[in-house]
Design a protein around this motif. Structure first.
Motif, PDB file in Angstrom:
ATOM      1  N   ALA A 161      -1.260   9.744   8.550  1.00  0.00           N
ATOM      2  CA  ALA A 161      -0.806   9.657   9.935  1.00  0.00           C
ATOM      3  C   ALA A 161      -0.606   8.221  10.396  1.00  0.00           C
ATOM      4  CB  ALA A 161      -1.805  10.359  10.850  1.00  0.00           C
ATOM      5  N   ASP A 162      -1.269   7.278   9.727  1.00  0.00           N
ATOM      6  CA  ASP A 162      -1.163   5.878  10.134  1.00  0.00           C
ATOM      7  C   ASP A 162      -0.051   5.115   9.433  1.00  0.00           C
ATOM      8  OD1 ASP A 162      -3.371   6.087  11.868  1.00  0.00           O
ATOM      9  OD2 ASP A 162      -4.745   5.825  10.176  1.00  0.00           O
ATOM     10  N   GLY A 163       0.570   5.709   8.428  1.00  0.00           N
ATOM     11  CA  GLY A 163       1.636   5.037   7.703  1.00  0.00           C
ATOM     12  C   GLY A 163       1.433   5.118   6.205  1.00  0.00           C
ATOM     13  N   LEU A 164       1.877   4.105   5.493  1.00  0.00           N
ATOM     14  CA  LEU A 164       1.708   4.073   4.044  1.00  0.00           C
ATOM     15  C   LEU A 164       0.294   3.648   3.679  1.00  0.00           C
ATOM     16  CD1 LEU A 164       4.897   2.433   2.484  1.00  0.00           C
ATOM     17  CD2 LEU A 164       4.113   4.786   2.232  1.00  0.00           C
ATOM     18  N   ARG A 165      -0.175   4.175   2.553  1.00  0.00           N
ATOM     19  CA  ARG A 165      -1.507   3.843   2.047  1.00  0.00           C
ATOM     20  C   ARG A 165      -1.385   3.582   0.555  1.00  0.00           C
ATOM     21  NH1 ARG A 165      -7.275   5.976   3.182  1.00  0.00           N
ATOM     22  NH2 ARG A 165      -8.283   5.753   1.150  1.00  0.00           N
TER      23      ARG A 165
ATOM     24  N   VAL B 297       7.941   4.566  11.670  1.00  0.00           N
ATOM     25  CA  VAL B 297       8.897   5.460  11.022  1.00  0.00           C
ATOM     26  C   VAL B 297       8.165   6.376  10.035  1.00  0.00           C
ATOM     27  CG1 VAL B 297      10.721   3.757  11.252  1.00  0.00           C
ATOM     28  CG2 VAL B 297       9.358   3.825   9.155  1.00  0.00           C
ATOM     29  N   ARG B 298       8.886   7.358   9.544  1.00  0.00           N
ATOM     30  CA  ARG B 298       8.364   8.262   8.514  1.00  0.00           C
ATOM     31  C   ARG B 298       8.726   7.713   7.144  1.00  0.00           C
ATOM     32  NH1 ARG B 298       6.901  13.358  10.171  1.00  0.00           N
ATOM     33  NH2 ARG B 298       7.461  14.209   8.135  1.00  0.00           N
TER      34      ARG B 298
ATOM     35  N   ARG C  19      -3.012  -0.829   3.831  1.00  0.00           N
ATOM     36  CA  ARG C  19      -2.347   0.034   4.814  1.00  0.00           C
ATOM     37  C   ARG C  19      -1.128  -0.693   5.380  1.00  0.00           C
ATOM     38  NH1 ARG C  19      -5.229   4.484   6.097  1.00  0.00           N
ATOM     39  NH2 ARG C  19      -7.451   4.518   5.544  1.00  0.00           N
ATOM     40  N   LEU C  20      -0.001   0.007   5.386  1.00  0.00           N
ATOM     41  CA  LEU C  20       1.257  -0.565   5.844  1.00  0.00           C
ATOM     42  C   LEU C  20       1.880   0.320   6.917  1.00  0.00           C
ATOM     43  CD1 LEU C  20       2.818  -1.465   2.364  1.00  0.00           C
ATOM     44  CD2 LEU C  20       1.658  -3.020   3.926  1.00  0.00           C
ATOM     45  N   ALA C  21       2.506  -0.319   7.898  1.00  0.00           N
ATOM     46  CA  ALA C  21       3.240   0.399   8.935  1.00  0.00           C
ATOM     47  C   ALA C  21       4.609  -0.252   9.085  1.00  0.00           C
ATOM     48  CB  ALA C  21       2.492   0.366  10.269  1.00  0.00           C
TER      49      ALA C  21
END
Length: 638
Positions: free
Chosen positions: A173-177, A142-143, A122-124
């Motif tokens: 919703a939490d970012g990249l997966r 960010v989106r 998981r990345l944000a």
């Protein structure tokens, strides 16, 4: 709760300037400082690894070099039984390059049957600029735009991309997966990887296409060789260039807060490295000459001939309310130090052609020096903008110049060591000018140095029953600020002290009020404002101690130099050979050095200090004469 500057002492760091990645020991990016930064923008702000059916139990962090870390965890939830021997493991290798970061993930099985593994990364990303991160704040995530095995995100002049091999890329919703679903064969392994790359169109610094490789022969002292080896690797990771001057390599000041050009820091680091290399000195001199001041501007601190303090891609708001412009000149010492680096590099072998090319910048710097010192006065600073640095020597925090009773000195302030730099710089300039055929100017600067020296002691010396000491500074009224500080070590070898005063200063540097046994305290323990974890009021700075060591060597005190250097060597073991920006001033008798929790590491001048310590500890060759022997000091004169 109010936001505070993040602590760094327990964080892991890998870097290849202008990129750096901070994390926890298990590789997670979850604390306030954590993330991948490129050109002072946080490209990733969060990273977590999960495995279905098992916790990831961290057992090892392997620091493989300045730019590479490896993390090992166990996946006991995927084991066949609950015995003592773990049979499933996860290894991650993180490598940073100047444009971003790559992570290779390997799942290895010791089981006799195939094992299905579902691993999620998981990345944000918040794309926060470094000043926001330093304040302890963050920005909303960010989106992401997701493609087949790729993702992209951007803001302003920054564009970031992710590519993955073996992972499915998605967003929630939490970012990249990033999802890895794999069947690991009996006694087999499975490998996948992902990479983030960022481009910053407005970056003011870049990585060199051809880095400067530093090397030094082993000393035979294991702890010293360990420190030196790691320091030289860190220094290469700190190398930068300006985008429009790609051949002139210089050193960034340090990570995370100062991964850019700082005049004073870059000069001192290059100066300490002269015994092994002149290329970084050449690049530093040329870059700073390109940015040398041409006009008078109170907002930026610029003055004709002045040398830059720091370079940023945007305004730099500080915790005390000051706001520094992107190109800021508020430094009182960078200009004389630039002159000294030019002279020292020439003495160390910088070709005459390179020196001749820099003579116009030398004349500019001398013009700045002449215009900055009033007749019969001293080199002093004052922030005319009202929102710049209140203190403009190397100790630039707001409380760094204080009386012994704890009162803060009022400016304009004339620091003692800056007068030493100015004295030595004027003589160094005279030597250069004479060597390059400018005799009249050389004579004038020798006379200027003599006049400065003649009035220094009467203004700065604090008399007491023990023999006295140089004041840290003169305040606005011209009164000598009486606290005993490490600044006095910078005077040794500059020629501004006579032989008796050099002897007194050498003794004071080993006085237990200043010498912690792990380096030189910035402020003596008997001062009211002393605190071992004060940034400039009792802590130990590696470079500051190294400058004093170098001064002791130049002034003819090798035993004292070796003793002070040995304290740093002891401290280096506790920091695994990566000396931080500073550490606590607690005495060595209290145990290992106490980390200063917000200290940068690696820091260029802390790493370069290893070369100075090496000379002191091993009794290496006598230091080169910095200026003609008859001017260097009263000791040299007889």
């Amino acid at each position: 709760m109010a936001k505070r500057q993040p602590f760094l002492q327990d964080a892991e760091i890998v870097l290849a300037a202008p990129a750096q990645a901070w994390s926890r020991a298990d590789g997670a990016m979850s604390a306030a400082i954590d993330g991948l930064f490129v050109a002072d923008v946080r490209v990733l702000s969060g990273l977590a690894v999960e495995v279905d059916g098992s916790a990831v139990e961290h057992i090892r962090t392997d620091r493989r070099g300045a730019a590479e870390l490896a993390f090992t965890g166990l996946l006991r939830g995927l084991d066949a039984d609950h015995g003592a021997d773990p049979r499933m493991r996860l290894d991650r290798v993180r490598t940073v390059d100047p444009a971003g970061m790559t992570e290779v993930v390997t799942v290895t099985s010791g089981r006799d049957v195939a094992v299905d593994v579902h691993l999620v990364v998981r990345l944000a990303a918040d794309l926060a600029p470094m000043p926001v991160v330093k304040s302890g704040a963050s920005l909303p995530s960010v989106r992401f735009a997701v493609g087949s095995g790729t993702a992209a995100w951007c803001s302003g002049d920054l564009a970031a991309t992710l590519t993955a091999d073996g992972f499915a890329v998605g967003a929630d919703a939490d970012g990249l997966r990033l999802d890895l679903r794999v069947r690991v064969a009996p006694h087999g392994s499975a490998v996948a990887s992902w990479r983030v790359r960022a481009e910053v169109a407005g970056a003011v610094v870049a990585a060199p296409a051809v880095p400067v490789t530093l090397a030094i022969a082993p000393s035979g002292v294991p702890a010293l060789d360990e420190w030196t080896t790691r320091a030289l690797a860190d220094l290469q990771a700190l190398e930068l260039v300006l985008p429009d001057a790609p051949e002139d390599v210089f050193l960034a000041a340090g990570a995370p807060w100062f991964l850019t050009l700082f005049g004073r820091d870059s000069i001192w680091a290059a100066r300490m490295l002269l015994p092994i290399d002149t290329r970084l000195a050449r690049g530093t001199l040329r870059v700073l000459a390109r940015l040398q001041g041409t006009v008078a501007d109170d907002e930026t601190g610029e003055r004709p001939g002045g040398i830059l303090h720091e370079l940023r891609r945007g305004e730099n708001p500080l915790a005390n309310g000051a706001v520094l412009p992107p190109r800021y000149y508020g430094t009182i010492d960078a200009t004389p130090l630039w002159i000294l680096l030019l002279h020292d590099a020439w003495r160390a072998g910088l070709p005459d052609a390179d020196v001749r090319e820099l003579l116009p910048a030398l004349h500019g710097a001398l013009g700045w020096l002449a215009s900055s010192v009033p007749d019969g006065g001293f080199l002093a600073y004052h922030d005319a903008s009202g929102h710049g640095l209140a203190n403009q020597g190397w100790k630039d925090s707001g409380d760094s110049v204080q009386w012994r009773d704890g009162r803060l000195a009022e400016g304009p302030i004339a620091l003692c060591e800056v007068q030493g730099y100015a004295h030595e710089a004027s003589l160094a300039a005279a030597a250069l000018l004479r060597a390059f055929g400018e005799e009249d100017d050389a004579d004038r600067w020798e006379d200027w140095a003599a006049a400065l020296r003649s009035r220094f002691r009467g203004a700065f010396w604090i008399d007491d029953a023990d023999g006295g000491h140089p004041a840290i500074a003169l305040d606005a009224a011209g009164d000598a600020v009486d606290s005993l500080t490490s600044n006095i070590g910078h005077l040794l070898g500059t020629g501004i002290l006579d032989a008796d005063d050099e002897r007194r200063v050498a003794a004071l540097l080993l006085d237990p009020r200043l010498d912690s046994g792990l380096g030189l305290r910035t402020l003596a323990t008997d001062a009211a404002g002393y605190w071992p974890l004060s940034y400039h009021g009792g802590s130990v700075w590696t470079h500051d101690t190294a400058i004093a060591v170098h001064g002791l060597l130049r002034a003819g005190f090798p035993e004292e130099a070796a003793r002070l250097a040995s304290g740093l060597l002891i401290a280096s073991r506790a920091f695994d050979g990566r000396m931080p920006e500073l550490h606590g001033g607690d005495p060595a008798s209290a145990g290992s050095p106490v980390p200063y929790p917000a200290a940068c590491r690696p820091q260029a001048w802390s790493a370069a200090a290893a070369v100075v310590v090496r000379d002191a500890v091993t009794g290496g060759p006598a230091p080169r004469e910095r200026i003609p022997a008859e001017h260097r000091s009263a000791r040299a004169a007889g």
